[in-house]
Design a protein around this motif. Sequence first.
Motif, mmCIF file in Angstrom:
data_model
loop_
_atom_site.group_PDB
_atom_site.id
_atom_site.type_symbol
_atom_site.label_atom_id
_atom_site.label_comp_id
_atom_site.label_asym_id
_atom_site.label_seq_id
_atom_site.Cartn_x
_atom_site.Cartn_y
_atom_site.Cartn_z
ATOM 1 N N PRO A 19 6.860 -8.103 31.495
ATOM 2 C CA PRO A 19 8.067 -7.355 31.123
ATOM 3 C C PRO A 19 7.966 -6.827 29.692
ATOM 4 N N ILE A 20 8.337 -5.583 29.509
ATOM 5 C CA ILE A 20 8.361 -4.946 28.199
ATOM 6 C C ILE A 20 9.766 -4.390 27.982
ATOM 7 N N LYS A 49 14.869 -11.946 25.603
ATOM 8 C CA LYS A 49 13.677 -12.715 25.225
ATOM 9 C C LYS A 49 12.517 -12.397 26.161
ATOM 10 N N THR A 50 12.791 -12.319 27.442
ATOM 11 C CA THR A 50 11.745 -12.026 28.429
ATOM 12 C C THR A 50 11.118 -10.662 28.191
ATOM 13 N N HIS A 51 11.915 -9.694 27.765
ATOM 14 C CA HIS A 51 11.428 -8.327 27.568
ATOM 15 C C HIS A 51 11.009 -8.039 26.128
ATOM 16 N N GLY A 52 10.872 -9.087 25.324
ATOM 17 C CA GLY A 52 10.375 -8.904 23.966
ATOM 18 C C GLY A 52 11.340 -8.242 23.014
ATOM 19 N N LEU A 53 12.625 -8.521 23.183
ATOM 20 C CA LEU A 53 13.647 -7.924 22.321
ATOM 21 C C LEU A 53 14.490 -8.982 21.595
ATOM 22 N N TYR A 86 17.602 -0.931 28.543
ATOM 23 C CA TYR A 86 16.974 -0.558 27.274
ATOM 24 C C TYR A 86 16.280 0.769 27.494
ATOM 25 N N ARG A 87 16.731 1.795 26.784
ATOM 26 C CA ARG A 87 16.176 3.133 26.915
ATOM 27 C C ARG A 87 16.173 3.810 25.553
ATOM 28 N N ALA A 88 15.128 4.563 25.275
ATOM 29 C CA ALA A 88 15.042 5.394 24.066
ATOM 30 C C ALA A 88 15.346 4.603 22.795
ATOM 31 N N GLY A 89 14.826 3.390 22.702
ATOM 32 C CA GLY A 89 14.983 2.591 21.491
ATOM 33 C C GLY A 89 16.337 1.968 21.289
#
Length: 163
Positions: A19-20, A49-53, A86-89
């Motif tokens: 996941p990113i 946390k899973t998606h690195g955020l 999560y889209r476009a930052g």
Amino acid sequence: MSLSRCPSAPLYTADPTTPIPETLAYSLTLPAALASPALARATTEKALKTHGLPDLLDPALQAVSELTAVAAQFTESPNFYLSLRYRAGALRLITYDSHPRHTQPHLATACDARRHAALRLLTRVCRACDGDCGFGESREPGGGTRTWATLPREGAAAYGRLC
């Protein structure tokens, strides 16, 4: 009489992709209950946390708390809907509740003022992150109200330093 076997279920392999941030896309239907904001926070924390955020945790958890508490308070149905993307930052949080737009102008103004007051903290969190929030009539088939918050990742890093 001949017996037939059911066909075998196709084998689907699990997606091995880690996941990113860009793959964060979750939707939840939550009960209109006091426990829902805590459940939404726990789910949001795990997803981020899973998606690195993890840098979005503080403002996101506060925003999810506010959005879900207001949706649970205003909805006229037994549940409401939460979307995390999560889209476009930026992290985009949306709740949909069943509270309809009032047709009588004075009642609509009073109801909007009540909702604005309930979302005061959300507004401050979004401003601190250079984000945005608001509410309006839902475009979903059931109608109701759509309430959203957008938290840019760069602004969220600044929010973490403020706390």
